[in-house]
Scaffold this motif. Structure first.
Motif, short mmCIF file in Angstrom:
data_model
loop_
_atom_site.label_atom_id
_atom_site.label_comp_id
_atom_site.label_asym_id
_atom_site.label_seq_id
_atom_site.Cartn_x
_atom_site.Cartn_y
_atom_site.Cartn_z
N LEU A 1 0.84 -1.21 0.00
CA LEU A 1 0.00 0.00 0.00
C LEU A 1 0.87 1.25 0.00
N LYS A 2 1.94 1.21 0.80
CA LYS A 2 2.88 2.33 0.85
C LYS A 2 3.51 2.58 -0.52
N ALA A 3 3.88 1.48 -1.18
CA ALA A 3 4.52 1.60 -2.49
C ALA A 3 3.58 2.26 -3.49
N GLN A 4 2.29 2.13 -3.25
CA GLN A 4 1.31 2.78 -4.13
C GLN A 4 1.02 4.22 -3.71
N GLY A 5 1.73 4.70 -2.70
CA GLY A 5 1.57 6.09 -2.29
C GLY A 5 0.41 6.33 -1.35
N ILE A 6 -0.20 5.24 -0.88
CA ILE A 6 -1.31 5.38 0.07
C ILE A 6 -0.73 5.76 1.44
N GLY A 7 -1.39 6.65 2.13
CA GLY A 7 -0.98 7.02 3.49
C GLY A 7 -1.87 6.29 4.48
N ILE A 8 -1.27 5.87 5.60
CA ILE A 8 -2.02 5.05 6.55
C ILE A 8 -1.88 5.60 7.97
N PHE A 9 -3.01 5.82 8.62
CA PHE A 9 -3.03 6.02 10.06
C PHE A 9 -3.31 4.67 10.70
N LEU A 10 -2.41 4.24 11.57
CA LEU A 10 -2.50 2.90 12.14
C LEU A 10 -2.62 3.01 13.66
N ILE A 11 -3.79 2.65 14.18
CA ILE A 11 -3.92 2.58 15.64
C ILE A 11 -3.36 1.23 16.06
N GLU A 12 -2.36 1.23 16.93
CA GLU A 12 -1.64 -0.02 17.23
C GLU A 12 -1.13 0.02 18.67
N HIS A 13 -1.40 -1.05 19.40
CA HIS A 13 -0.95 -1.10 20.79
C HIS A 13 0.41 -1.75 20.96
N ASP A 14 0.72 -2.69 20.06
CA ASP A 14 1.94 -3.48 20.20
C ASP A 14 3.15 -2.66 19.71
N ILE A 15 4.04 -2.31 20.65
CA ILE A 15 5.18 -1.45 20.30
C ILE A 15 6.06 -2.11 19.23
N HIS A 16 6.20 -3.43 19.33
CA HIS A 16 7.00 -4.15 18.36
C HIS A 16 6.45 -3.93 16.94
N ASN A 17 5.12 -4.03 16.81
CA ASN A 17 4.50 -3.80 15.51
C ASN A 17 4.64 -2.35 15.07
N VAL A 18 4.57 -1.44 16.01
CA VAL A 18 4.74 -0.02 15.67
C VAL A 18 6.12 0.19 15.05
N MET A 19 7.15 -0.38 15.69
CA MET A 19 8.52 -0.20 15.20
C MET A 19 8.67 -0.82 13.81
N LYS A 20 7.96 -1.91 13.59
CA LYS A 20 8.09 -2.64 12.34
C LYS A 20 7.27 -2.02 11.20
N LEU A 21 6.08 -1.51 11.54
CA LEU A 21 5.14 -1.11 10.48
C LEU A 21 5.12 0.39 10.20
N CYS A 22 5.52 1.20 11.20
CA CYS A 22 5.29 2.64 11.08
C CYS A 22 6.55 3.40 10.70
N ASP A 23 6.38 4.52 10.00
CA ASP A 23 7.47 5.45 9.75
C ASP A 23 7.58 6.44 10.91
N ARG A 24 6.43 6.93 11.33
CA ARG A 24 6.40 7.85 12.47
C ARG A 24 5.35 7.36 13.45
N ALA A 25 5.49 7.78 14.68
CA ALA A 25 4.52 7.42 15.71
C ALA A 25 4.10 8.68 16.45
N SER A 26 2.79 8.85 16.59
CA SER A 26 2.24 9.96 17.37
C SER A 26 1.63 9.38 18.63
N VAL A 27 2.07 9.92 19.76
CA VAL A 27 1.59 9.40 21.04
C VAL A 27 0.63 10.41 21.66
N MET A 28 -0.52 9.90 22.12
CA MET A 28 -1.50 10.76 22.80
C MET A 28 -1.65 10.33 24.25
N LYS A 29 -1.97 11.30 25.09
CA LYS A 29 -2.27 11.02 26.50
C LYS A 29 -3.28 12.05 26.97
N ASN A 30 -4.35 11.58 27.59
CA ASN A 30 -5.41 12.47 28.09
C ASN A 30 -5.88 13.50 27.05
#
Ligand SMILES: Nc1ncnc2c1ncn2[C@@H]1O[C@H](COP(=O)(O)OP(=O)(O)O)[C@@H](O)[C@H]1O
Ligand SMILES: [Mg+2]
Length: 253
Positions: A192-221
């Motif tokens: 999907l990335k290779a096709q230029g699609i942008g993805i917002f990925l809600i993900e709890h598993d940090i390992h998957n975040v490191m593997k799948l994401c380019d950037r990570a935005s963290v929210m709290k309260n």
């Protein structure tokens, strides 16, 4: 942020929503560029789903602005979002279990020929897009209830992409999957990335975040703790952002 002069696919600017007295999302700004995966992280109740529901048209923001391809977007409902090529892959995937992949892909948007549903054409189109997204997929004539979690995920994604998704919102796509299937979804995301699609990925598993994401935005309260490039941080840096609500010292401005 400005990536080599590229216009972001999506700019969430200073978005706020309150429910009663609770600021579910409090002045949050995040950009998404073409071909990029931005992870959204934070404890339950941090505001991730609420933020993303403004983009998908499920919620109305109280304040702020959404820009798509550099222009202010008017998103009042999910149909508006789709008109901006924004598609959401829900955790439930919203598939009809008793129907095959092609029938699910075209559910409600069937290809017609001489007043009849053109099953052959729909299957051919499904084979074409699955050949690109998930070449190992073979179960074209089984009901999707017979598919694995990852295969079902790929049908839901194929449906979005077939109907021109440029911006995908994925809510924990790997939550119910084993390692092999998670790898399959990772490959799907690469495609999907290779096709230029942008993805917002809600993900709890940090390992998957490191593997799948380019950037990570963290929210709290309801607030944005920060957005980091995953290749500049460790798992512990991100955990620290989630738990302490602070950017790691070496990145704090
Ligand atoms: N429809 C709603 N009505 C009232 N409160 C809501 C609604 N949706 C979300 N909230 C509240 O907004 C806050 C953020 O929730 P949510 O966006 O679901 O967080 P997350 O997805 O990060 O777990 C929570 O306090 C939640 O209870
Ligand atoms: Mg949520």
């Amino acid at each position: 942020m400005n990536r080599d002069g590229q216009t972001p696919l999506v700019e969430l600017r200073d978005i706020s929503i309150a429910f009663g007295g609770i600021k579910a999302v409090d002045h949050v700004s995040i950009d998404l560029y073409p071909g990029e995966v931005v992870g959204l992280l934070g404890h339950n109740g941090a505001g991730k789903s609420t933020l993303i529901k403004c983009l998908s048209g499920a919620y109305h923001m109280d304040a702020g602005e959404i820009r798509v391809n550099g222009e202010k977007a008017h998103i009042e409902n999910p149909r508006d979002a789709r008109a901006y090529n924004i598609e959401t892959i829900y955790q439930t995937l919203a598939l009809a279990d008793n129907l095959d992949a092609a029938s699910n892909l075209f559910l409600g948007r069937e290809i017609m020929r001489n007043g009849l549903v053109d099953d052959a054409k729909m299957e051919a189109e499904t084979r074409k897009i699955m050949g690109r997204l998930n070449p190992n997929f073979k179960k074209f004539n089984d009901p999707v209830s017979a598919l694995s979690g990852g295969q079902r995920q790929s049908v839901a994604i194929a449906r979005a992409v077939y109907f021109n998704a440029r911006i995908l919102i994925m809510d924990e796509p790997t939550a119910a999957l084993g390692p092999h299937e998670t790898q399959m979804v990772a490959e799907l995301i690469q495609e999907l990335k290779a096709q230029g699609i942008g993805i917002f990925l809600i993900e709890h598993d940090i390992h998957n975040v490191m593997k799948l994401c380019d950037r990570a935005s963290v929210m709290k309260n309801g607030q944005l703790v920060g957005t980091v490039n995953v290749n500049e941080v460790t798992d512990d840096d991100i955990l620290g952002m989630i738990i302490l609500g602070k950017k790691p010292a070496h990145l704090a401005a």
